[in-house]
Enzyme design. Structure first.
Site, PDB file in Angstrom:
ATOM      1  N   LYS A 123       0.818  -1.221   0.000  1.00 27.78           N
ATOM      2  CA  LYS A 123       0.000   0.000   0.000  1.00 27.78           C
ATOM      3  C   LYS A 123       0.852   1.272   0.000  1.00 27.78           C
ATOM      4  CE  LYS A 123      -1.124  -0.112   4.963  1.00 27.78           C
ATOM      5  NZ  LYS A 123      -0.043  -1.068   5.338  1.00 27.78           N
TER       6      LYS A 123
ATOM      7  N   ARG B  33      -5.174   3.255  12.894  1.00 26.68           N
ATOM      8  CA  ARG B  33      -4.902   1.885  13.320  1.00 26.68           C
ATOM      9  C   ARG B  33      -5.642   1.523  14.606  1.00 26.68           C
ATOM     10  NH1 ARG B  33       0.595   1.818  10.443  1.00 26.68           N
ATOM     11  NH2 ARG B  33       1.680  -0.022  11.086  1.00 26.68           N
TER      12      ARG B  33
ATOM     13  N   ARG C 251      12.121  -8.544   2.415  1.00 19.06           N
ATOM     14  CA  ARG C 251      12.291  -7.114   2.194  1.00 19.06           C
ATOM     15  C   ARG C 251      13.713  -6.687   2.573  1.00 19.06           C
ATOM     16  NH1 ARG C 251       7.278  -3.235   3.473  1.00 19.06           N
ATOM     17  NH2 ARG C 251       7.853  -3.191   5.625  1.00 19.06           N
TER      18      ARG C 251
ATOM     19  N   ARG D  58      14.901  -1.827   7.116  1.00 21.82           N
ATOM     20  CA  ARG D  58      14.170  -1.171   8.186  1.00 21.82           C
ATOM     21  C   ARG D  58      14.388  -1.905   9.494  1.00 21.82           C
ATOM     22  NH1 ARG D  58       8.052   0.109   6.581  1.00 21.82           N
ATOM     23  NH2 ARG D  58       7.832  -0.674   8.696  1.00 21.82           N
TER      24      ARG D  58
ATOM     25  N   ARG E 299       4.022  -7.636  14.188  1.00 19.20           N
ATOM     26  CA  ARG E 299       3.305  -6.702  13.311  1.00 19.20           C
ATOM     27  C   ARG E 299       2.158  -7.399  12.591  1.00 19.20           C
ATOM     28  NH1 ARG E 299       7.626  -4.586   9.603  1.00 19.20           N
ATOM     29  NH2 ARG E 299       6.095  -3.124   8.811  1.00 19.20           N
TER      30      ARG E 299
HETATM   31  P1  AMP Z   1       4.498   1.249   9.133  1.00 22.80           P
HETATM   32  O1  AMP Z   1       5.578   1.879   8.303  1.00 22.80           O
HETATM   33  O2  AMP Z   1       3.133   1.754   8.764  1.00 22.80           O
HETATM   34  O3  AMP Z   1       4.573  -0.248   9.161  1.00 22.80           O
HETATM   35  O4  AMP Z   1       4.737   1.742  10.633  1.00 22.80           O
HETATM   36  C1  AMP Z   1       5.928   1.455  11.327  1.00 22.80           C
HETATM   37  C2  AMP Z   1       5.706   1.645  12.816  1.00 22.80           C
HETATM   38  O5  AMP Z   1       5.330   3.011  13.098  1.00 22.80           O
HETATM   39  C3  AMP Z   1       4.569   0.824  13.409  1.00 22.80           C
HETATM   40  O6  AMP Z   1       4.978  -0.481  13.737  1.00 22.80           O
HETATM   41  C4  AMP Z   1       4.212   1.653  14.649  1.00 22.80           C
HETATM   42  O7  AMP Z   1       5.163   1.482  15.668  1.00 22.80           O
HETATM   43  C5  AMP Z   1       4.349   3.065  14.114  1.00 22.80           C
HETATM   44  N1  AMP Z   1       3.068   3.544  13.523  1.00 22.80           N
HETATM   45  C6  AMP Z   1       2.828   3.838  12.220  1.00 22.80           C
HETATM   46  N2  AMP Z   1       1.562   4.251  12.045  1.00 22.80           N
HETATM   47  C7  AMP Z   1       0.974   4.231  13.275  1.00 22.80           C
HETATM   48  C8  AMP Z   1      -0.340   4.536  13.748  1.00 22.80           C
HETATM   49  N3  AMP Z   1      -1.320   4.925  12.915  1.00 22.80           N
HETATM   50  N4  AMP Z   1      -0.568   4.399  15.089  1.00 22.80           N
HETATM   51  C9  AMP Z   1       0.394   4.009  15.933  1.00 22.80           C
HETATM   52  N5  AMP Z   1       1.637   3.676  15.543  1.00 22.80           N
HETATM   53  C10 AMP Z   1       1.947   3.788  14.225  1.00 22.80           C
END
Ligand code: AMP
Length: 193
Positions: free
Chosen positions: A16, A91, A130, A134, A145
């Site tokens: 996404k 989320r 991946r 990261r 996750r």
């Molecule tokens: P992502 O890149 O979307 O997988 O986000 C990486 C990390 O950022 C997640 O595992 C959370 O620790 C934090 N994170 C990203 N978006 C949110 C959100 N909407 N609410 C809370 N934590 C977030």
């Protein structure tokens, strides 16, 4: 033209973020990726970034208050005037409620939720492969996750499914270009309304 605010939903590794990037190169919408915003803050060592890192490094959600405040600030920026794609937000139920409120304050509402459908096994394989380096692409964090995503789905999707016609499914188990064609058509239909 009415601004178009669209949420991208799907498991980690569903593509996404990649699709959101391609979409904003094609149409005049901003991308609001909370994960990327947190990583940017962390890179710049802002107090928000350092606080968020405590949660991100163990694959936990950053507290709602911090996340919502960051989105509120981002959405007020001029590049969001025609709308935005939310990637990785909301989320939690509280974040979904805060987003509704924020958009209502701007005189608008969420126009569409694009649900990227991907079997969990494919999601896991993609994350394992991946190579972005990261910090949270580690096996133990990946499992957390994936589990968290199932919880997120329970927390936010019923709210959106309750609104007839809002959620549109896309098969994310295809090539980037195939997915993009479908996603672009959906976005354009939302922007034309
Ligand atoms: P992502 O890149 O979307 O997988 O986000 C990486 C990390 O950022 C997640 O595992 C959370 O620790 C934090 N994170 C990203 N978006 C949110 C959100 N909407 N609410 C809370 N934590 C977030």
């Amino acid at each position: 033209m009415k601004p178009a605010f669209i949420m991208f939903f799907g498991p980690p590794g569903c593509g996404k973020g990649t699709q959101a990037k391609k979409i904003v190169e094609t149409v005049d919408l901003a991308q609001i990726s909370t994960g990327e915003l947190f990583r940017k803050h962390l890179g710049e060592k802002t107090p928000l970034g350092l606080e968020a890192q405590k949660y991100m490094s163990r694959g936990a959600l950053v507290p709602d208050e911090i996340t919502i405040g960051m989105v509120r600030e981002r959405i007020m920026q001029p590049d969001c005037k025609n709308g935005a794609i939310f990637d990785g937000f909301p989320r939690t139920g509280a974040q979904a409620a805060a987003l509704d409120k924020l958009l209502a304050e701007l005189g608008t509402s969420l126009g569409m939720v694009v649900d990227f459908k991907l079997p969990i096994e494919v999601s896991r394989q993609r994350l394992m492969a991946r190579q972005e380096g990261r910090a949270d692409d580690k096996p133990e964090v990946i499992e957390k996750r994936l589990a968290d995503h199932a919880e997120v789905e329970q927390s936010v999707m019923p709210h959106y499914h309750a609104q007839a016609g809002l959620v549109r499914d896309v098969d994310a188990n295809r090539t980037i270009d195939e997915i993009f064609d479908d996603v672009l058509a959906l976005i354009k239909s939302c922007m034309d309304q």
